[in-house]
Design a protein around this motif. Structure first.
Motif, short mmCIF file in Angstrom:
data_model
loop_
_atom_site.label_atom_id
_atom_site.label_comp_id
_atom_site.label_asym_id
_atom_site.label_seq_id
_atom_site.Cartn_x
_atom_site.Cartn_y
_atom_site.Cartn_z
N GLN A 74 3.45 0.38 -0.36
CA GLN A 74 3.94 -0.36 -1.51
C GLN A 74 4.65 -1.63 -1.06
O GLN A 74 4.46 -2.71 -1.62
CB GLN A 74 4.87 0.51 -2.33
N ARG A 75 5.46 -1.52 -0.04
CA ARG A 75 6.20 -2.69 0.43
C ARG A 75 5.26 -3.73 1.04
O ARG A 75 5.52 -4.92 0.97
CB ARG A 75 7.24 -2.26 1.47
N GLU A 76 4.19 -3.26 1.65
CA GLU A 76 3.26 -4.17 2.31
C GLU A 76 2.71 -5.20 1.34
O GLU A 76 2.44 -6.34 1.72
CB GLU A 76 2.10 -3.36 2.90
N VAL B 53 -9.79 13.79 -14.12
CA VAL B 53 -9.22 12.93 -13.09
C VAL B 53 -8.56 11.73 -13.77
O VAL B 53 -8.74 11.50 -14.97
CB VAL B 53 -10.29 12.47 -12.08
N ARG B 54 -7.78 10.99 -13.02
CA ARG B 54 -7.14 9.79 -13.55
C ARG B 54 -7.41 8.61 -12.61
O ARG B 54 -7.49 8.79 -11.39
CB ARG B 54 -5.63 10.00 -13.68
N ASP C 92 -0.36 2.84 -7.97
CA ASP C 92 -0.25 3.89 -8.99
C ASP C 92 0.71 3.49 -10.11
O ASP C 92 1.38 4.34 -10.71
CB ASP C 92 0.20 5.22 -8.37
N ASP C 93 0.78 2.20 -10.38
CA ASP C 93 1.70 1.70 -11.40
C ASP C 93 1.40 2.30 -12.77
O ASP C 93 2.30 2.68 -13.51
CB ASP C 93 1.59 0.17 -11.45
N VAL C 94 0.11 2.37 -13.11
CA VAL C 94 -0.31 2.94 -14.39
C VAL C 94 -1.46 3.92 -14.14
O VAL C 94 -2.39 3.62 -13.39
CB VAL C 94 -0.77 1.83 -15.37
N CYS D 132 -4.85 -2.63 -6.50
CA CYS D 132 -5.24 -1.44 -5.73
C CYS D 132 -5.64 -0.37 -6.73
O CYS D 132 -5.04 -0.22 -7.79
CB CYS D 132 -4.11 -0.97 -4.81
N VAL D 133 -6.69 0.36 -6.37
CA VAL D 133 -7.28 1.34 -7.29
C VAL D 133 -7.66 2.60 -6.52
O VAL D 133 -8.22 2.52 -5.42
CB VAL D 133 -8.55 0.76 -7.96
N ARG D 134 -7.37 3.75 -7.10
CA ARG D 134 -7.87 5.01 -6.57
C ARG D 134 -7.96 6.01 -7.70
O ARG D 134 -7.38 5.83 -8.78
CB ARG D 134 -6.97 5.55 -5.45
N PHE D 135 -8.70 7.09 -7.46
CA PHE D 135 -8.76 8.21 -8.39
C PHE D 135 -7.87 9.33 -7.85
O PHE D 135 -7.83 9.58 -6.64
CB PHE D 135 -10.20 8.73 -8.53
N VAL D 136 -7.17 10.00 -8.77
CA VAL D 136 -6.35 11.14 -8.38
C VAL D 136 -6.74 12.34 -9.24
O VAL D 136 -7.21 12.19 -10.37
CB VAL D 136 -4.84 10.85 -8.52
#
Length: 236
Positions: free
Chosen positions: A5-7, A156-157, A187-189, A217-221
């Motif tokens: 996140q800091r990066e 999933v989200r 993972d902001d939203v 940035c995008v991912r599925f969880v």
């Protein structure tokens, strides 16, 4: 996780200066190939599909050179402003076609699609535009990728962070919207529960930028919030 996140917003000015230095200045940029100009933030797409990184982030994308908004004021990036700006039809096939690397569309001027692998976990749109000598302020970026899942995955989200506002669609259906002139936080939203189909899924995004840097940035969880990694990503 915190270090990632800091990066995304440590020393942004130094990062921009370093990118310009690596490119050798504006005159040199015009003479180099696209992959060279995009180092160190992007690499050319390699043969074969790509898996997400260790934390599930999707790094392979088709990115369109930025669309300059007719009205470059950000108007606060309210929900209605963002929705209007990002759902406006700027070119044919905007919400249906999966372009190929090198395809062009015309939005006032010809714009080219670039198939690229992001080097960090976040896709640095500001640096993408800057390296190609394109506008970086008051613009809309379009992103498309194709996800292949070995099985159907329900509930999933889609977890998104973006700078600034953005909208995302999975298989033609709106999945999540991020409004406001925000900084990118992973993972902001999270989207509501959605389904990844077995086989091919098309993920499409649009990011609007005011002054300053821009990335996403995008991912599925899964239902437990754990990143989904048993999928592949490609641009075909």
């Amino acid at each position: 996780m915190v270090s990632r996140q800091r990066e995304s917003f440590r020393f942004p000015l130094l990062a921009a200066i370093a990118a310009a230095a690596l490119c050798g200045g504006g005159a040199a940029m015009a003479q180099t190939t696209t992959p060279d100009r995009l180092v160190p933030y992007f690499q050319p797409v390699t043969a074969g599909a790509k898996t997400p990184d260790a934390d599930g982030f999707l790094q392979r994308w088709l990115l369109l050179e930025p669309i300059v908004k007719p009205n470059r004021s950000n108007s606060g990036f309210t929900g209605s402003y963002v929705r209007t700006a990002l759902t406006t039809r700027y070119f044919p096939g905007q919400m249906t076609a999966v372009p190929r690397d090198g395809d062009t569309v015309t939005v006032a001027t010809p714009l080219r699609w670039h198939a690229l692998d992001a080097v960090p976990f976040d896709v640095k749109l500001f640096n993408f535009a800057q390296a190609l000598s394109k506008p970086t302020y008051g613009v809309i970026f379009q992103a498309v990728t194709v996800i292949t899942s070995p099985r159907e995955r329900r509930n999933v989200r889609l977890a998104v962070g973006s700078n600034a506002a953005s909208m995302w669609w999975l298989n033609g259906k709106e999945a999540v919207t991020l409004s406001g002139d925000r900084r990118m936080v992973m993972d902001d939203v999270l989207s509501p529960r959605i389904t990844l189909n077995k086989g091919r899924n098309v993920l499409r995004g649009a990011v609007i930028n005011g002054p300053g840097l821009s990335d996403f940035c995008v991912r599925f969880v899964d239902e437990d919030g754990k990143p989904i990694r048993d999928i592949t990503v490609d641009v075909k």
